[in-house]
Design a protein around this motif. Structure first.
Motif, short mmCIF file in Angstrom:
data_model
loop_
_atom_site.label_atom_id
_atom_site.label_comp_id
_atom_site.label_asym_id
_atom_site.label_seq_id
_atom_site.Cartn_x
_atom_site.Cartn_y
_atom_site.Cartn_z
N UNK A 85 -8.39 33.96 62.89
CA UNK A 85 -8.85 32.79 63.23
C UNK A 85 -8.69 32.55 64.72
N UNK A 86 -9.92 31.82 65.44
CA UNK A 86 -9.37 31.47 66.91
C UNK A 86 -8.23 30.39 66.99
N UNK A 87 -7.88 29.82 66.17
CA UNK A 87 -6.69 29.14 66.00
C UNK A 87 -5.42 29.67 65.73
N UNK A 88 -5.34 30.71 65.70
CA UNK A 88 -4.21 31.80 65.07
C UNK A 88 -3.27 31.13 66.26
N UNK A 89 -1.90 31.02 65.78
CA UNK A 89 -0.75 30.68 66.50
C UNK A 89 0.33 31.77 66.39
N UNK A 90 0.91 32.34 67.42
CA UNK A 90 1.93 33.58 67.16
C UNK A 90 2.96 33.02 66.45
N UNK A 91 3.95 33.83 65.68
CA UNK A 91 4.94 33.18 65.07
C UNK A 91 6.05 32.57 66.06
N UNK A 92 6.21 33.15 67.11
CA UNK A 92 7.36 32.58 68.09
C UNK A 92 6.82 31.00 68.62
N UNK A 93 5.65 30.67 68.57
CA UNK A 93 5.03 29.16 68.83
C UNK A 93 5.02 28.53 67.54
N UNK A 94 5.26 28.82 66.46
CA UNK A 94 5.02 28.11 65.23
C UNK A 94 6.40 27.15 65.24
N UNK A 95 6.47 26.10 66.00
CA UNK A 95 7.50 25.00 65.97
C UNK A 95 6.94 23.79 65.15
N UNK A 96 7.76 23.27 64.10
CA UNK A 96 7.43 22.07 63.55
C UNK A 96 8.71 21.20 63.67
N UNK A 97 8.31 19.90 63.88
CA UNK A 97 9.43 19.08 64.24
C UNK A 97 9.21 17.73 63.15
N UNK A 98 10.49 17.44 62.58
CA UNK A 98 10.55 16.50 61.31
C UNK A 98 11.33 15.36 61.97
N UNK A 99 10.88 14.25 61.88
CA UNK A 99 11.78 13.20 61.70
C UNK A 99 12.70 13.08 60.56
N UNK A 100 13.78 12.37 60.71
CA UNK A 100 14.60 12.46 59.36
C UNK A 100 14.47 11.12 58.56
N UNK A 101 15.07 9.98 58.94
CA UNK A 101 14.95 8.77 58.41
C UNK A 101 13.53 8.19 57.87
N UNK A 102 13.47 8.32 56.80
CA UNK A 102 11.95 7.87 56.25
C UNK A 102 10.93 9.07 56.13
N UNK A 103 11.41 9.91 56.69
CA UNK A 103 10.51 11.34 56.46
C UNK A 103 10.90 12.38 55.74
N UNK A 104 12.34 12.76 55.89
CA UNK A 104 12.86 13.58 54.98
C UNK A 104 13.78 13.03 53.83
N UNK A 105 14.38 11.98 54.33
CA UNK A 105 15.22 10.91 53.25
C UNK A 105 14.74 9.68 53.42
N UNK A 106 15.28 8.95 52.59
CA UNK A 106 15.13 7.37 52.46
C UNK A 106 15.79 6.75 53.85
N UNK A 107 15.60 5.49 54.10
CA UNK A 107 16.01 4.61 55.15
C UNK A 107 16.20 3.31 55.04
#
Lengths: 339, 339
Positions: A62-84
């Motif tokens: 894919x032209x949108x291929x991302x190499x593994x070292x650049x695969x950074x995913x960021x998650x908020x915590x409160x309300x995104x991963x658990x309740x708030x």
């Protein structure tokens, strides 16, 4: 009667066992192609968008291929991963700390906003100004070593219970998001928390709850000071804000602590707006997702008017720019692991 | 003549090929037992101490076993992983930036300490006070976006040459330390840089030079500010110190950015003293190492009196507590990869 019941159970178990082996066989034969990595997500455009993104960025052709070292995913915590709700869990921790420390501070009985906490007077507490809130935070979070604070946090999580669900707070993580974290990691992503919450309030339990190690947690912090105490080095927690990892602070925190722009970012409130904007502004394909709390029955329903986790401007931008918005009620088959 | 030369070369190549296959065979048969993971380290107590430590903490039957997720190793950069003489390489970068920017600042011709840099007057420069140094640092490191600064750093590393070795600065990394980094990673360690240098000065090249990704670099920093510029989000570098990752700042940086105490720490100067103390104070077996620059011929020889990389108090403590001290001249078979 007992014997009969046991026999019946044993027969059922055998049948179940055979059934399980067949299922397992199908699963193994099916391999990654047919196994659903997101079983708690209902079929629909939200789930499709997630899977489509992951397939694209991991597809070398894919032209949108991302190499593994650049695969950074960021998650908020409160309300995104658990309740708030009904307030941030670190708020409950803070109230409990005030109550625990109160016997040593008789003056708090007459001093706001401590008095409000001791009397469970949420109305009086909500009237507290920034100075008062700061005083409460520093009294409960500073003045001890990092090791001592970690012990306090661990102890609290082991004993405290959420007022609505009467369960440990770490039970109130979202099953669909746990699956999403795992799915991303299986596809070479490094998953980070980027939360407005205190970094040392999260680190003791994120590995067990989310599979996210301490060093992949970015959060708000107070200043630390290296000292020798009885010939042993300690890090003292000082009553002074070091960094607020919220709103425009989130892209700053990402740059400071990770040093790479995420290719995927997940939030639920206006406090995540700039993190999603920063992520979206990167080159190539990016994925931005907001969890919209629409399920008052299984969890809570709130957005534009909520004092906790307000989702207003970010929702407008998500709608106008085609970011993915989770409709909790519609998109999630299950909310919590215990359900 | 050419034909003969080619034939001879081809014969040599064949011989070499057979030889290589035999060597490879021996290597494969020997497996991990006989392969030397640290070929540029001379045999002796220093190398033995490293290997013994790694074998012990990775041996599940040892009381000093360390689970993989806790295998954090932190490395100072200047003087530990690459050279720091005749001054820190970020100093050379800064001088070059001043010269590049000078045409736009005619007033610098008469203004110290800029004047000293433009005239290569190191004596006048060394007389500069903190305010003057701060002004130079902020002029050269702030006032642009993070992306712009990264571009400036990359460009400099691509073109600048070290005055003594006439090579790119990233060539001046220590071969024995590269092997040590690789050996630790092969044994499940997560390797971090914890340096007094600017974090954004290091991140663009640490992956290629050391195999250490951007997110595992801890360093000094200036403040960042999220802004919208022509509708696009940027992070501006502000002329204000955010964090000094040196001396007592190193344990603070480790706690802020990693959130775990290292089990092994590597430095070369008093600026690493507290990092080694903090590491040593952890429970169980820990490993502390100082690189002592004793090789004026191949590199440099300096310690207690050096203005750059002074090694005095940390050396005393290393000697009294039995921390490992590398004698560069004696312990290193080779200093640089290019030698």
């Amino acid at each position: 009667m007992i014997v009969k019941s046991l026999r019946s159970y044993s027969r059922q178990s055998r049948c179940f066992g055979v059934f399980a082996i067949i299922l397992l066989g199908l699963g193994v034969l099916g391999g990654g192609v047919y196994a659903d990595p997101l079983p708690s997500w209902n079929e629909g455009p939200t789930k499709q968008a997630i899977v489509q993104f992951v397939r694209t960025v991991t597809d070398k052709s894919s032209p949108n291929y991302v190499p593994p070292e650049q695969r950074i995913a960021t998650f908020d915590n409160d309300g995104t991963l658990w309740c708030e709700q009904p307030t941030y869990f670190q708020g409950f921790f803070t109230f409990d700390r005030v109550k625990t420390l109160a016997p040593k501070h008789p003056e708090w009985k007459e001093k706001q906003p401590f008095k409000a906490i001791l009397e469970n007077d949420m109305k009086a507490l909500s009237a507290a100004d920034e100075k008062g809130i700061g005083e409460i935070l520093m009294t409960t979070h500073a003045g001890m070593t990092t090791g001592e604070f970690e012990g306090i946090v661990r102890e609290w999580f082991a004993t405290a219970r959420h007022p609505r669900f009467n369960r440990p707070y770490t039970d109130l993580v979202y099953q669909p998001m746990l699956e999403l974290l795992g799915y991303l990691r299986e596809n070479g992503f490094k998953t980070y928390i980027v939360s407005g919450g205190g970094v040392e309030f999260m680190r003791p339990w994120t590995e067990k709850a989310y599979g996210i190690p301490a060093e992949q947690v970015v959060g708000s912090s107070i200043k630390l000071k290296f000292e020798m105490r009885d010939g042993k080095p300690v890090l003292m927690r000082l009553p002074e804000i070091d960094f607020i990892d919220d709103g425009p602070g989130k892209p700053v925190g990402i740059q400071k602590f990770i040093g790479r722009r995420p290719v995927a970012a997940f939030g639920n409130s206006d406090g995540d707006h700039q993190m999603l904007q920063w992520t979206a502004a990167g080159e190539g394909l990016r994925f931005m997702l907001l969890v919209h709390h629409t399920d008052a029955e299984r969890e809570w329903a709130y957005d534009r008017q909520s004092p906790i986790g307000r989702l207003d401007k970010a929702l407008d931008e998500a709608q106008s720019r085609g970011w993915t918005v989770v409709d909790m009620k519609k998109d999630w088959k299950r909310v919590f692991p215990f359900q």
